[in-house]
Scaffold this active site. Structure first.
Site, PDB file in Angstrom:
ATOM      1  N   ALA A 275      -6.622 -28.741  -0.273  1.00  0.00           N
ATOM      2  CA  ALA A 275      -7.971 -28.125   0.161  1.00  0.00           C
ATOM      3  C   ALA A 275      -7.849 -27.016   1.225  1.00  0.00           C
ATOM      4  O   ALA A 275      -8.550 -26.170   1.275  1.00  0.00           O
ATOM      5  CB  ALA A 275      -9.004 -29.421   0.479  1.00  0.00           C
ATOM      6  N   GLU A 279      -3.935 -21.986  -1.441  1.00  0.00           N
ATOM      7  CA  GLU A 279      -2.907 -21.728  -2.231  1.00  0.00           C
ATOM      8  C   GLU A 279      -3.025 -20.635  -3.105  1.00  0.00           C
ATOM      9  O   GLU A 279      -2.034 -20.047  -3.626  1.00  0.00           O
ATOM     10  CB  GLU A 279      -2.393 -22.886  -3.043  1.00  0.00           C
ATOM     11  CG  GLU A 279      -3.353 -23.338  -4.286  1.00  0.00           C
ATOM     12  CD  GLU A 279      -4.610 -24.291  -3.720  1.00  0.00           C
ATOM     13  OE1 GLU A 279      -5.414 -24.579  -4.487  1.00  0.00           O
ATOM     14  OE2 GLU A 279      -4.599 -24.556  -2.427  1.00  0.00           O
ATOM     15  N   ASP A 321       7.956  15.430   8.778  1.00  0.00           N
ATOM     16  CA  ASP A 321       8.697  16.537   8.798  1.00  0.00           C
ATOM     17  C   ASP A 321       7.996  17.882   8.566  1.00  0.00           C
ATOM     18  O   ASP A 321       7.038  18.102   8.125  1.00  0.00           O
ATOM     19  CB  ASP A 321       9.811  16.387   7.696  1.00  0.00           C
ATOM     20  CG  ASP A 321      10.804  17.480   7.384  1.00  0.00           C
ATOM     21  OD1 ASP A 321      11.287  17.762   8.643  1.00  0.00           O
ATOM     22  OD2 ASP A 321      11.071  17.775   6.364  1.00  0.00           O
ATOM     23  N   ASP A 657      16.461  13.220   6.604  1.00  0.00           N
ATOM     24  CA  ASP A 657      15.437  12.344   6.944  1.00  0.00           C
ATOM     25  C   ASP A 657      15.655  10.854   6.566  1.00  0.00           C
ATOM     26  O   ASP A 657      14.853  10.051   6.947  1.00  0.00           O
ATOM     27  CB  ASP A 657      14.110  13.038   6.277  1.00  0.00           C
ATOM     28  CG  ASP A 657      13.899  14.253   6.774  1.00  0.00           C
ATOM     29  OD1 ASP A 657      13.682  14.386   7.846  1.00  0.00           O
ATOM     30  OD2 ASP A 657      13.325  15.058   5.826  1.00  0.00           O
TER      31      ASP A 657
END
Length: 906
Positions: A275, A279, A321, A657
């Site tokens: 309870a 969940e 960039d 990058d």
């Protein structure tokens, strides 16, 4: 290790025997640096995650209670979450593997005095590579010969233009760069592409020691960081676990003290745990993220890492960039200046010869003669071609991008490039090189005269011409400071050519839109004939260069994308700070930053060499523009921002990058123009390469987080209400307020469809006008008091109803059962997102609550369910009273939120 140490002779190269020996010593020229992990190891690694352990515990509890439905659902969520984690880890490995695809499959090397084509993996240190246009460089190398050599290094460095290269001896720098700014002119890097000219180079580094290898190593070192949501939920899971143990122990103890059987109370204790713990939270989170990813995909943002959807909502710094992200990644001539003082503004995008050239300064209407002469020279002293649009592509450049930009400029004035080249056939040329810093061509004129045209560095041409040097250099410096690449154009005409000029000027004096056919160069047979008789520099051209007349300056730049400024403004309104990080020139970076709305003072612009020399962390995080940065320095910048407590998103499209994209909390890659390395390293791929999509993704991330918090407020208040009822009722008479099956039924209904439906709630219209939440802020920040008040209110009403029914002989447990279910469904409607203005249709949450309400009441009147849940029928009066009283907490909460919303909008 330099070229002299590696190669005994650049003329003959290595011997075959020496190459074989070095291959055995140094290994293959490959960049793969990772070891494959077994799937079992990946699964075990994911199983140790606190979130997965919490899910496993919930599944065990559900199984012990015989709740097969909950156990199956929770197990499914475990599988989904584990799969997502494993996919993320595999994707990181693929980012490294993608680097191998950039390496040249074959390389031309000189061995035993002969040029051979060998697999790139067999290139060894000391090999002499032979480079020509179109080649992919197989390894890092030092140039020993360079003839008009240009290399596209954009994927590695972010440099928007192809870089001029020179041999080690007698080298000089490009027209607008100094030695200090560009120390690698005599070197080529693995994975870059030769765009023009030819050269030879001695290999200095291969495999993991090359540029590609170094970046691969950096990528391998960047482990996936837990997202802020994952961190918050893990912390919440630990808190809930301790709370559950404590609450269950109290309930079991109270029952045993009242004489209830221990085993039954243990089952009740497990039920209390179910309870209290929501969940269905993992299922709600997973669905909210999946729905967010789907909505983002519909808006051209493909999510490669599901938790990244929510992380976008927490971003506080966006490091963008420049080349290909904020800018188009193409060269465009945007400004023209003539010595008469006339300035022109050029419209249009990319290489399309469509647009206008408008006089904006100087003489009232400008000088058509001067402009016509400049455009003619730009077309004639030019070896590039424009390629018309295809089915999936726009106008593209064949040849040097700078020269293609000049062709597009001429096309916007209606100049017929092919016609001009036929009318003025080229008879002499001196190609551009980094020593002369200019290109000169000589042409026959229709009247039999001679026309010599020249383009190159403004300082060089101004020094040759002299009379207009001061004005030219002043204007060139002004344009260069504004971030433009500046070319000067000049000509020399013989007497016969002077007489024929007037009759030709009218054809090009009025700027107009050019048709695609006019702008495309179609030199075929005539070019071949001229090329056969075309020598290099001679005395006639040198003499003509001394008589040149300045025609003007052309300013070329990689312009910002049309919507870049809009995207920057949207993110700044949302409280997101911008940082521009690029490998390009500081002036170009600062100019683009200014144009898109990222103003930076001189102290807020840092270069890679300055970072390498050492700067304070304060200055590093305060800077807004970073130029000439290496991949390692991009990592340092991201780390520094993260250490300051920021959640960092990094955008990029190049190989350089990749490490920063992996290190950032959110890596965003360009889908169209980006490299595969960047896409594999990123969490988000923009299929439209539009930075505005990032703003949309941030809004979606904030929506997901708000919906998760909405469910937590709803689910935890309901769990608290159930816990308080279980603790309070034994003091009023009954031993146990609810049976385990009843608790599970309530949770299944309230946390099932309604809880999942909360993940699909619409965004708050004001979400993008608020700053990002602090990254270390608890997910329950600001919710504890509302949860406590709402849970207590629901528990008070349910307990009061139960006590009244106990005293009057009514089915008290059934009334508590109905009260807790109905009360929680009422709260679900109260905490839902504000309804968008003008929208009245039912939402998924409305239908889910209605369905759950029906299922909550049905067991009272269906015998099999009544027996399973041990409930009793209620009279219509008792059911109505119970439902009405139970809706009070939700009604009060809804009125309170409505009043707060009205006050905030005043």
């Amino acid at each position: 290790m330099n070229a002299e140490q590696l190669s005994p002779s650049a003329e003959t190269g290595l011997t075959a025997a020496e190459a074989a020996r070095r291959h055995a010593e140094f290994g293959p020229n490959t960049v793969r640096v990772r070891r494959d992990r077994h799937l079992r190891d990946r699964l075990l690694s994911q199983a140790r995650d606190p979130m997965i352990l919490l899910l496993v515990a919930a599944a065990v509890i559900a199984s012990v209670m015989g709740d097969a439905v909950d156990a199956i659902v929770i197990s499914f969520v475990i599988v989904v979450n584990t799969t997502v984690g494993v996919v993320q880890e595999v994707r990181a490995a693929h980012a490294i593997d993608a680097l191998a695809d950039l390496a040249a499959p074959m390389a031309r090397v000189r061995r035993d005095g002969a040029d051979l084509l060998v697999p790139a993996a067999e290139v060894v240190p000391g090999d002499v590579m032979v480079l020509t246009g179109g080649d992919v460089v197989a390894a890092d190398a030092e140039l020993t010969e360079a003839v008009q050599l240009q290399v596209d290094e954009s994927a590695m460095t972010g440099e928007s233009m192809p870089v001029d290269k020179s041999a080690v001896t007698g080298a000089s720098m490009p027209v607008d760069r100094s030695v200090d700014e560009h120390p690698d002119q005599c070197r080529v890097r693995a994975g870059t592409v030769v765009t023009h000219g030819r050269g030879t180079a001695v290999v200095t580094a291969i495999g993991a020691g090359s540029t590609l290898g170094r970046i691969a190593t950096l990528l391998a070192e960047q482990k996936p960081r837990p997202t802020p949501l994952q961190t918050r939920l893990a912390r919440l899971g630990r808190v809930l676990a301790l709370s559950v143990l404590a609450a269950s122990a109290v309930v079991v103890s109270l029952g045993v003290l009242r004489g209830e059987p221990l085993w039954e109370m243990l089952l009740v204790g497990v039920s209390v745990a179910v309870a209290v713990v929501p969940e269905s939270l993992p299922a709600v989170v997973t669905l909210a993220l999946a729905l967010g990813a789907r909505r983002m995909a519909q808006r051209s943002a493909v999510v490669r890492n599901l938790p990244a959807v929510e992380t976008l909502g927490t971003v506080s710094v966006l490091a963008a960039d420049k080349t290909g992200t904020l800018t188009e990644g193409r060269m465009v001539a945007t400004r023209v200046w003539t010595p008469a003082g006339t300035e022109y503004e050029v419209t249009g995008e990319g290489y399309a010869p469509l647009g206008e050239i408008r006089a904006t300064g100087g003489s009232a209407a400008g000088s058509p003669d001067d402009l016509a002469a400049l455009l003619r020279a730009a077309v004639l002293c030019n070896d590039a071609h424009l390629v018309p649009p295809g089915e999936d592509t726009g106008w593209t450049a064949a040849g040097d991008p700078l020269e293609a930009a000049l062709l597009a400029l001429a096309g916007k004035a209606g100049v017929d490039a092919a016609g001009y080249r036929r009318t003025y056939p080229r008879v002499r040329e001196v190609p551009f090189d980094s020593t002369r810093k200019r290109m000169t061509t000589a042409h026959d004129t229709p009247d039999g005269g001679r026309l010599v045209v020249c383009k190159g560095a403004p300082d060089v041409l101004a020094a040759m011409i002299g009379d207009t040097a001061a004005g030219t250099l002043q204007k060139a410096q002004e344009l260069a400071t504004a971030g433009y690449r500046v070319l000067a154009v000049a000509e020399f005409r013989g007497a016969a050519d002077e007489q024929a000029t007037e009759s030709r000027r009218s054809a090009v004096a009025e700027p107009r839109q050019a048709s695609g056919e006019q702008a495309v160069e179609t030199r075929q047979g005539s070019d071949k004939q001229v090329a056969e008789t075309r020598p290099t520099a001679d005395d006639q051209v040198d003499e003509a260069e001394r008589g040149l007349r300045m025609l003007g300056l052309v300013a070329v730049a990689d312009p910002p994308r049309s919507h870049a400024a809009e995207a920057v403004a949207a993110c700044r309104r949302a409280g997101i700070r911008f940082r521009l990080i690029t490998g390009d020139h500081p002036a170009a970076a600062a100019a683009v930053a200014e144009r898109v709305g990222i103003p930076a003072t001189a102290t807020q612009v840092l270069t890679g060499p300055q970072i390498a020399a050492g700067v304070t962390p304060e200055r590093l995080t305060a800077a807004r523009v970073f130029a000439r940065t290496l991949p390692e320095q991009k990592l340092d910048i991201v780390r520094a921002l993260q250490q300051e407590g920021h959640v960092v998103a990094m955008t990029g499209d190049g190989v350089n990058d990749g490490p920063a994209l992996r290190r950032a909390d959110i890596g965003v890659a360009m889908g169209r123009g980006g490299t595969e390395v960047a896409r594999q390293a990123a969490d988000l791929v923009l299929t439209d390469d539009d930075l505005r999509t990032v703003a949309s993704a941030v809004e979606e991330g904030r929506r997901v987080y708000a919906n998760i918090r909405r469910f937590l407020r709803y689910g935890l208040s309901g769990g608290l209400a159930e816990l308080l009822v279980m603790l309070a009722v034994p003091f009023l008479g009954p031993a146990v307020a609810l049976q385990p099956a009843q608790i599970l039924w309530i949770n299944m209904l309230t946390h099932g469809l309604p809880g999942v439906a909360m993940g699909a709630e619409p965004p708050d219209p004001s979400a993008m006008r608020r700053p990002p939440r602090p990254p270390r802020q608890s997910i329950l920040s600001g919710l504890l008091t509302p949860i406590a008040l709402t849970g207590t209110a629901m528990a008070t009403i349910a307990t009061a109803l139960g006590a009244w029914a106990w005293l009057t002989g009514a089915p008290w447990q059934t009334m508590i059962f109905i009260s807790l279910g109905v009360a929680q469904l009422g709260v679900a409607l109260a905490v839902r997102a504000p309804r968008p203005h003008g929208q009245s249709r039912l939402r998924f949450l409305d239908l889910a609550v209605l369905g759950a309400l029906i299922l909550q009441i049905i067991p009272l009147y269906v015998a099999p369910l009544r027996q399973l849940l041990r409930v009793e029928p209620l009279s219509p009066r008792d059911l109505l009273v119970t439902a009405a009283l139970s809706l009070i907490p939700g009604a009060v909460l809804a009125l309170t939120r409505h009043r707060a919303t009205r006050e905030s909008t005043r």
